[in-house]
Design an enzyme around this catalytic site. Structure first.
Site, mmCIF file in Angstrom:
data_model
loop_
_atom_site.group_PDB
_atom_site.id
_atom_site.type_symbol
_atom_site.label_atom_id
_atom_site.label_comp_id
_atom_site.label_asym_id
_atom_site.label_seq_id
_atom_site.Cartn_x
_atom_site.Cartn_y
_atom_site.Cartn_z
ATOM 1 N N CYS A 33 0.833 -1.203 0.000
ATOM 2 C CA CYS A 33 0.000 0.000 0.000
ATOM 3 C C CYS A 33 0.879 1.269 0.000
ATOM 4 C CB CYS A 33 -0.988 -0.014 1.160
ATOM 5 S SG CYS A 33 -2.337 1.194 0.945
ATOM 6 N N HIS B 259 -3.761 -4.871 0.388
ATOM 7 C CA HIS B 259 -3.281 -5.338 1.688
ATOM 8 C C HIS B 259 -3.450 -6.854 1.815
ATOM 9 C CE1 HIS B 259 -2.489 -1.571 3.909
ATOM 10 N NE2 HIS B 259 -3.449 -1.055 3.168
ATOM 11 N N GLU C 222 -2.146 -8.724 3.799
ATOM 12 C CA GLU C 222 -2.063 -9.104 5.214
ATOM 13 C C GLU C 222 -3.366 -8.855 5.972
ATOM 14 O OE1 GLU C 222 -1.165 -4.680 5.489
ATOM 15 O OE2 GLU C 222 -1.178 -6.271 3.983
#
Length: 243
Positions: free
Chosen positions: A99, A187, A189
């Site tokens: 990001c 993202h 994660e």
């Protein structure tokens, strides 16, 4: 031979919820990327904490996180981070940008970051480049879902960089630079829970309206991305599994 060692360059401030629930963003990345026998350290880049010249060589790879700051800004810590990334490039260190990390990595290498036309928040499907050799050994599907949460985007690639994924919203969802640097706008994660928490934080900071926050949460559904595929992809890149 010593344990492999990696560093997370943390570009955001952990909320109390993230610290309690996940061990902070450092804990989130460790949970996704760390394997047995590895050492993972964190540098709080947004607070001015970056590895010095004597520490850089200790690491096999670096991960740059997301941030509420603008990657096109000129805050002192952002300028220092850009200098570090250029040094890591010269040393051919592996760097994975996520990001804000994706954007600041692109900027450090000579690309251009701008404010996007609108926020991109939620689950989005991205198209992986069929011509990229980077995905061939991983047996990934042609499309992957990923959670997005960004207001800025990388508009212009650095010279010699390659677009390796895109979406109907963002032209540069992923890029690679040489064999050692890769950026991901989304993202990989994040979980749905993390995104809901972040939407609330964006509202409390006045970055989005209450009605938009409610709309996002109402339209979210199950909203779980292809996390296992992203985990495989990121680990393979960061640890030299494909080039």
């Amino acid at each position: 031979m010593g344990a492999r060692r990696f560093a997370v360059l943390l570009c955001a401030e952990d909320s109390e919820y993230m610290r309690r629930q996940y061990g902070g963003y450092h804990g989130v990345f460790r949970g996704m990327l760390a394997e047995d026998g590895e050492a993972w350290d964190v540098y709080r880049a947004a607070a001015g904490d970056l590895p010095g010249d004597g520490e850089i060589g200790l690491y096999d790879g670096f991960v740059i996180t997301g941030s509420c700051s603008d990657a096109h800004g000129d805050d002192a810590w952002i300028c220092r981070l850009i200098g570090l990334l250029r040094k890591l490039d010269s040393m051919k260190k592996r760097v994975l940008g996520i990001c804000f990390g994706h954007q600041i990595l692109g900027r450090a290498l000579g690309g251009r970051v701008e404010r996007a036309k609108s926020w991109d928040i939620g689950l989005r499907t991205i198209q992986l480049s069929p011509s990229s050799k980077r995905f061939s050994s991983l047996e990934l599907p042609a499309q992957l879902s990923v959670i997005e949460c960004h207001q800025d985007e990388l508009k212009e690639l650095p010279a010699k960089a390659e677009v390796i994924a895109w979406s109907d919203k963002t032209g540069i969802e992923m890029f690679s630079y040489g064999d050692h640097m890769m950026g991901i706008q989304g993202h990989p994660e994040y979980t749905r829970d993390i995104l809901v928490h972040l939407i609330d934080r964006l509202f409390l900071r006045g970055l989005i309206t209450g009605s938009y926050a409610d709309e996002l949460k109402a339209s979210m559904g199950a909203c779980e991305p292809d996390r296992e595929a992203w985990k495989r992809l990121c680990i393979s890149f960061l640890k030299g599994g494909f080039s």
